[in-house]
Scaffold this motif. Sequence first.
Motif, PDB file in Angstrom:
ATOM      1  N   TYR A 115       0.834  -1.205   0.000  1.00 20.61           N
ATOM      2  CA  TYR A 115       0.000   0.000   0.000  1.00 20.61           C
ATOM      3  C   TYR A 115       0.869   1.256   0.000  1.00 20.61           C
ATOM      4  CZ  TYR A 115      -3.214   3.579   1.656  1.00 20.61           C
ATOM      5  OH  TYR A 115      -3.943   4.739   1.800  1.00 20.61           O
ATOM      6  N   GLN A 116       1.881   1.301   0.857  1.00 21.07           N
ATOM      7  CA  GLN A 116       2.744   2.483   0.944  1.00 21.07           C
ATOM      8  C   GLN A 116       3.512   2.695  -0.347  1.00 21.07           C
ATOM      9  OE1 GLN A 116       2.970   4.754   3.691  1.00 21.07           O
ATOM     10  NE2 GLN A 116       3.818   5.890   1.983  1.00 21.07           N
ATOM     11  N   ALA A 117       4.030   1.632  -0.932  1.00 20.71           N
ATOM     12  CA  ALA A 117       4.765   1.753  -2.198  1.00 20.71           C
ATOM     13  C   ALA A 117       3.856   2.250  -3.314  1.00 20.71           C
ATOM     14  CB  ALA A 117       5.399   0.412  -2.554  1.00 20.71           C
ATOM     15  N   LEU A 118       2.617   1.764  -3.357  1.00 21.60           N
ATOM     16  CA  LEU A 118       1.665   2.246  -4.369  1.00 21.60           C
ATOM     17  C   LEU A 118       1.333   3.716  -4.147  1.00 21.60           C
ATOM     18  CD1 LEU A 118      -0.917  -0.653  -4.768  1.00 21.60           C
ATOM     19  CD2 LEU A 118       0.712   0.174  -6.478  1.00 21.60           C
ATOM     20  N   ALA A 119       1.127   4.117  -2.903  1.00 18.83           N
ATOM     21  CA  ALA A 119       0.819   5.506  -2.586  1.00 18.83           C
ATOM     22  C   ALA A 119       1.971   6.420  -2.984  1.00 18.83           C
ATOM     23  CB  ALA A 119       0.488   5.669  -1.105  1.00 18.83           C
ATOM     24  N   ASP A 120       3.197   5.994  -2.685  1.00 19.23           N
ATOM     25  CA  ASP A 120       4.373   6.781  -3.065  1.00 19.23           C
ATOM     26  C   ASP A 120       4.497   6.885  -4.575  1.00 19.23           C
ATOM     27  OD1 ASP A 120       5.000   7.126  -0.390  1.00 19.23           O
ATOM     28  OD2 ASP A 120       6.496   5.518  -0.355  1.00 19.23           O
ATOM     29  N   GLN A 121       4.222   5.793  -5.273  1.00 19.17           N
ATOM     30  CA  GLN A 121       4.304   5.782  -6.740  1.00 19.17           C
ATOM     31  C   GLN A 121       3.257   6.729  -7.329  1.00 19.17           C
ATOM     32  OE1 GLN A 121       6.702   4.159  -8.228  1.00 19.17           O
ATOM     33  NE2 GLN A 121       6.109   4.412 -10.359  1.00 19.17           N
ATOM     34  N   ALA A 122       2.052   6.723  -6.760  1.00 20.44           N
ATOM     35  CA  ALA A 122       0.979   7.602  -7.261  1.00 20.44           C
ATOM     36  C   ALA A 122       1.292   9.069  -7.001  1.00 20.44           C
ATOM     37  CB  ALA A 122      -0.334   7.215  -6.600  1.00 20.44           C
TER      38      ALA A 122
END
Length: 116
Positions: free
Chosen positions: A107-114
């Motif tokens: 979740y955190q990696a996806l949020a950072d990517q977005a």
Amino acid sequence: MATGIGLDATFVKNMDWALALKRISQDVRTDFIHAPHIGTIHAQAGEALVEQVTHDLKAGTYRCGEPVTVEVPKTFRIGVADGTRNVFGPNYSHQGSILLPCDRLFYQALADQAAR
């Protein structure tokens, strides 16, 4: 046949997993649920966790787990006038949840990517 979530291998490789682990280590201090053992997993086994999550995402076998959810008391109570004095009303609560280590990392990696 894949039975979970999968992402393109290049997309997975380009995610900033180190930044995600760093943000999680900061955020764990403000979680609704005090679970130091989960923070320790990210701190002590972060690389192994990244390896597992990236492997499962590339293979299309990543499966999300159930978050840990508990009732968390609210930090305030509403004053209620009863005609003679002020009293406090009921102590309300709300649900608070935390994700398990793999899910929180993803979740955190996806949020950072977005946010890029």
